[in-house]
Scaffold this motif. Structure first.
Motif, PDB file in Angstrom:
ATOM      1  N   VAL A   1       7.805   0.907  12.465  1.00  0.00           N
ATOM      2  CA  VAL A   1       7.453  -0.410  11.945  1.00  0.00           C
ATOM      3  C   VAL A   1       8.490  -0.799  10.896  1.00  0.00           C
ATOM      4  O   VAL A   1       9.139   0.057  10.321  1.00  0.00           O
TER       5      VAL A   1
ATOM      6  N   ALA B   1       1.212   0.321   8.149  1.00  0.00           N
ATOM      7  CA  ALA B   1       2.577   0.802   7.925  1.00  0.00           C
ATOM      8  C   ALA B   1       2.644   2.313   7.808  1.00  0.00           C
ATOM      9  O   ALA B   1       3.679   2.911   8.059  1.00  0.00           O
TER      10      ALA B   1
ATOM     11  N   ARG C   1       3.367   9.689   9.754  1.00  0.00           N
ATOM     12  CA  ARG C   1       3.823   9.088   8.502  1.00  0.00           C
ATOM     13  C   ARG C   1       4.666   7.847   8.803  1.00  0.00           C
ATOM     14  O   ARG C   1       5.122   7.631   9.933  1.00  0.00           O
ATOM     15  N   ALA C   2       4.854   7.044   7.758  1.00  0.00           N
ATOM     16  CA  ALA C   2       5.489   5.737   7.938  1.00  0.00           C
ATOM     17  C   ALA C   2       6.833   5.842   8.653  1.00  0.00           C
ATOM     18  O   ALA C   2       7.153   5.021   9.516  1.00  0.00           O
ATOM     19  N   ALA C   3       7.614   6.866   8.298  1.00  0.00           N
ATOM     20  CA  ALA C   3       8.959   6.996   8.861  1.00  0.00           C
ATOM     21  C   ALA C   3       8.923   7.158  10.379  1.00  0.00           C
ATOM     22  O   ALA C   3       9.894   6.846  11.061  1.00  0.00           O
ATOM     23  N   ASP C   4       7.795   7.634  10.916  1.00  0.00           N
ATOM     24  CA  ASP C   4       7.728   7.902  12.352  1.00  0.00           C
ATOM     25  C   ASP C   4       6.984   6.820  13.134  1.00  0.00           C
ATOM     26  O   ASP C   4       6.703   6.990  14.316  1.00  0.00           O
TER      27      ASP C   4
ATOM     28  N   ARG D   1      -0.798  -1.778   4.485  1.00  0.00           N
ATOM     29  CA  ARG D   1      -0.177  -0.495   4.142  1.00  0.00           C
ATOM     30  C   ARG D   1      -0.708   0.629   5.023  1.00  0.00           C
ATOM     31  O   ARG D   1      -0.009   1.602   5.282  1.00  0.00           O
TER      32      ARG D   1
ATOM     33  N   PHE E   1       8.709  -6.570   1.821  1.00  0.00           N
ATOM     34  CA  PHE E   1       7.855  -6.467   0.640  1.00  0.00           C
ATOM     35  C   PHE E   1       7.884  -7.753  -0.173  1.00  0.00           C
ATOM     36  O   PHE E   1       8.840  -8.516  -0.124  1.00  0.00           O
ATOM     37  N   GLN E   2       6.824  -7.923  -0.942  1.00  0.00           N
ATOM     38  CA  GLN E   2       6.690  -9.115  -1.773  1.00  0.00           C
ATOM     39  C   GLN E   2       7.871  -9.274  -2.734  1.00  0.00           C
ATOM     40  O   GLN E   2       8.396 -10.356  -2.908  1.00  0.00           O
TER      41      GLN E   2
ATOM     42  N   LEU F   1       1.739   3.767   4.870  1.00  0.00           N
ATOM     43  CA  LEU F   1       1.952   4.059   3.451  1.00  0.00           C
ATOM     44  C   LEU F   1       0.654   4.465   2.780  1.00  0.00           C
ATOM     45  O   LEU F   1       0.645   4.911   1.642  1.00  0.00           O
TER      46      LEU F   1
ATOM     47  N   ALA G   1      12.069  -5.282  -2.470  1.00  0.00           N
ATOM     48  CA  ALA G   1      12.354  -3.837  -2.491  1.00  0.00           C
ATOM     49  C   ALA G   1      13.721  -3.502  -1.899  1.00  0.00           C
ATOM     50  O   ALA G   1      13.859  -2.600  -1.088  1.00  0.00           O
TER      51      ALA G   1
ATOM     52  N   MET H   1       8.969  -3.393   7.418  1.00  0.00           N
ATOM     53  CA  MET H   1       8.124  -4.101   6.461  1.00  0.00           C
ATOM     54  C   MET H   1       8.978  -4.905   5.496  1.00  0.00           C
ATOM     55  O   MET H   1      10.032  -4.449   5.057  1.00  0.00           O
TER      56      MET H   1
END
Lengths: 313, 386
Positions: B77, B50, B71-74, B47, B81-82, B52, B85, B79
């Motif tokens: 990457v 990522a 931040r994640a949006a930039d 995370r 999810f388990q 997060l 999502a 991902m």
């Protein structure tokens, strides 16, 4: 089922089947016994009164009168020409259109803000839930003071600001707004708690996925994740708030008694007045039926139209 | 070119240190598994990569770009999810299109009906549709495009989640236990597919799992993590044959590696139950001797024990034997040996000395070597074979 019966039939001797049947009968008996208190209560408290109301609606029965006769649809015909009934329908509608969107919108906004905040969740929830647990009649007295035209704090502030000082509960153009505002104040806390529960149930991973997918603003996340995931909660809140708004009574009865000049007369108060003031049980029952029909129709429309769109199964 | 570089990252939640200075470098296009028991910090590390989760200290860069404070949006990457999502109210096609719509369209172009009004939005949406269809074909889910996630099986949802990840060709792929919600059979086929997909897409991948067999079968390299530290980062072969830490040795391999308490005498001879086993070591004192089940063979001499349990696996037999010191060891032997493996019978298990390893009781690896020295050689135990 067929193949199940086939295999068990060959494997199990006859008396086994018989034993199972008696046990089945016993189970059914126990089930009915256990349900009996609930059934009796339901019949006595809900079904029977409903049937009585249904029957009374077609009679001219008045409390204390020696007899009554069936008058068909005369009660309903009377409603069409009844100015008080017309006003109460119109006022209930206006009140609901004011209270429902505002109390839902404000509650949703507050819930999202509280949920996003790092602390104070329990505090804010308690503060906004307070109106729900407090006694409406007692609170109404407080509102009466707050909104009092000459000694009320609200008008004192307005006076200091050089603005007009309306008679909030006494002027026919303001009374519904005032009652509506109190209604919003009452309902926001309840809706807020429901929305907070709904928000907690949204998987955190969906927000993480949205963030990874490039969703930057809280606004976009709300529309991509929160709003659709809150769908079932929203439907529930909508139904609850609508029924609560349509059956508004206690604030009206304590604060305005439907006045001035029927400007705040609402359906439930009309029913109450006709039955327990004028003792016209027959007519009151007919108005009750109209009230029930409105509530049922709303439920039906909501569940039929929206339910399909909020459960993504 | 470097894919993902994590330098000296620490993370604390309050007083709890979850990551204690982790450094990891994933080469461009490399598939690295992050493996460890639950609670070891592997998901937190993912995370952090990522975006997060923020770091307490340390740096993260992706494709030679500092991203620690992005931040994640930039971060560019993707991902998986388990629990996948997926957005439950969107169709498969819409789910896969979300990352493209969010990145390629301006706020105005994302408004409802903008696709019908703005020519720029229309062109972009058409391109997105093509890209989504292409990714869906790659994953063989192009027949499911108009369904909602609730109408899909677990395996299909998994593919959609993968599709949403690959559709925008990210520079790094992160997968958080993506197979753990699938049944055993599907898990085996899907892991092959993920490896094949990775070869085609070629993005640097970090794959988090607690299942060592997934890590072994899928990865270019494995990073074994315990208690917030990376113990060893190496190829599956190296991790299996040459673990640097007893905890790594214990975690990797199924059945688990055998651990036998041993002692190194002052002359450097390794002894089990007072008997030399044929190894010498520069270490001294109590140690842990480890040996993989397949490196124990039935012989006329070796460690003496009694048969406690026998598991027939088809191509081999797992022999559980209780040693004199009370330790239980497992040997993988040929099915033909099964006949004389009655429960309670004495056996002698010979070590393949070149595969035996020594660890300090504090888990570090110690040097050891086979020896021809008579004094260190195992004695022939007649009692066992008699």
């Amino acid at each position: 089922m067929a193949d199940l019966a086939l295999t068990s039939g060959t494997a199990m001797p006859r008396e086994g089947v018989a034993a199972r049947q008696t046990r089945g009968f016993g189970t059914i008996l126990v089930a009915w016994m256990l349900m009996l208190p609930a059934i009796v209560t339901y019949v006595l408290m809900i079904l029977l009164p409903l049937v009585v109301v249904l029957a009374l609606a077609f009679t001219d029965y008045e409390f204390g009168a020696p007899g009554f006769r069936f008058i068909g649809l005369d009660n309903f015909a009377e409603m069409l020409g009844d100015r008080t009934f017309g006003a109460s329908i119109r006022n209930t509608l206006v009140y609901s259109l004011f209270v429902v969107p505002l109390s839902i919108g404000i509650a949703l906004l507050l819930a999202v803000l509280i949920e996003a905040g790092a602390r104070g969740r329990a505090f804010f929830r308690a503060v906004f839930f307070l109106p729900v647990v407090s006694l409406t009649v007692a609170m109404a007295t407080a509102w009466q003071y707050l909104l009092h035209p000459s000694i009320g704090p609200l008008n004192a502030v307005l006076r200091d600001l050089g603005l007009g000082t309306p008679n909030w509960l006494g002027a026919s153009e303001w009374v519904l707004v005032s009652l509506g505002f109190i209604g919003v104040w009452e309902n926001v806390g309840f809706n807020l708690v429901l929305f907070l529960a709904g928000l907690t149930a949204i998987p955190r991973d969906l927000y993480a996925a949205a963030e990874i997918d490039g969703v930057r603003s809280g606004w976009s996340k709300f529309w991509l994740v929160t709003w659709p995931m809150l769908g079932p909660t929203l439907l529930f809140v909508l139904i609850i708030t609508m029924t609560r708004a349509i059956r508004v009574f206690d604030t009206v009865q304590t604060l305005t008694q439907g006045g001035p000049n029927n400007a705040s007369e609402v359906l439930l108060r009309t029913i109450y007045q006709e039955a327990f003031h004028y003792f016209r049980f027959g007519y009151s029952a007919a108005v009750t039926l109209v009230f029930l029909a409105i509530v049922l129709a709303l439920m039906l429309v909501q569940t039929r139209l929206i339910d399909r769109r909020v459960h993504y199964g | 070119m470097a894919g993902i570089v994590v330098e000296n990252v620490t993370k604390s939640f309050g007083d709890t240190k979850v990551l204690r200075g982790v450094s990891l470098s994933v080469a461009d296009g490399e598939f690295v598994s992050l493996v460890g028991p639950s609670g070891c910090g592997k998901t937190t590390l993912m995370r952090i990569i990522a975006g997060l989760e923020t770091v307490t200290s340390g740096e993260v860069s992706i494709s030679a770009r500092q991203v620690t404070r992005l931040r994640a949006a930039d971060r560019d990457v993707a991902m998986v999810f388990q629990n996948y999502a997926l957005y439950p109210h969107l169709t498969v096609r819409q789910n896969m299109a979300v990352p493209l719509v969010m990145r390629r369209l301006t706020t105005a172009e994302r408004l409802p009906f903008a696709g019908k009004v703005l020519p720029s939005a229309r062109a972009k949406l058409a391109q997105i549709r093509t890209d989504v269809t292409h990714a869906a074909e790659l994953l063989a889910i192009d027949g499911l495009m108009e369904r909602k996630p609730a109408q899909l099986s677990g395996g299909q949802r998994q593919r959609v989640a993968l599709g949403r990840a690959i559709v925008r060709k990210p520079s790094a792929f992160l997968m958080d236990e993506p197979l753990s919600n699938l049944d055993a059979a599907l898990r085996v086929t899907t892991r092959t597919e993920i490896v094949a997909l990775h070869r085609r897409v070629g993005a640097s991948t970090v794959y988090v799992t607690h299942d060592q067999s997934e890590a072994m079968t899928m990865s270019d390299r494995i990073a074994v993590m315990m208690q917030g530290e990376l113990l060893q980062v190496a190829t599956p072969e190296e991790i299996y044959a040459n673990p640097v830490d007893l905890r790594v040795a214990r975690f990797i391999g199924s059945p688990a590696i055998n651990q036998i308490s041993a002692n190194v005498t002052s002359s450097g001879v390794v002894e089990v139950q007072g008997q030399p086993v044929g190894l010498v070591s520069p270490a001294r004192g109590p140690v842990v001797l480890t040996i993989r089940p397949e490196d124990l063979t039935l012989g006329s001499q070796g460690l003496a024990g009694t048969v406690e349990h026998v598991e027939f696996l088809g191509e081999s037999v797992l022999l559980h034997a209780r040693l004199g010191g009370g330790e239980l060891v497992i040997a993988r032997v040929a099915p033909s040996d099964r006949a004389h493996l009655g429960i309670g019978r004495p056996v002698a298990l010979a070590l393949r000395l070149d595969r035996a390893m020594l660890f300090a009781t504090s888990n570090e690896r110690l040097a050891c070597a086979p020896t021809d020295d008579v004094a260190a050689a195992p004695v022939n135990r007649e009692a066992v074979n008699g």
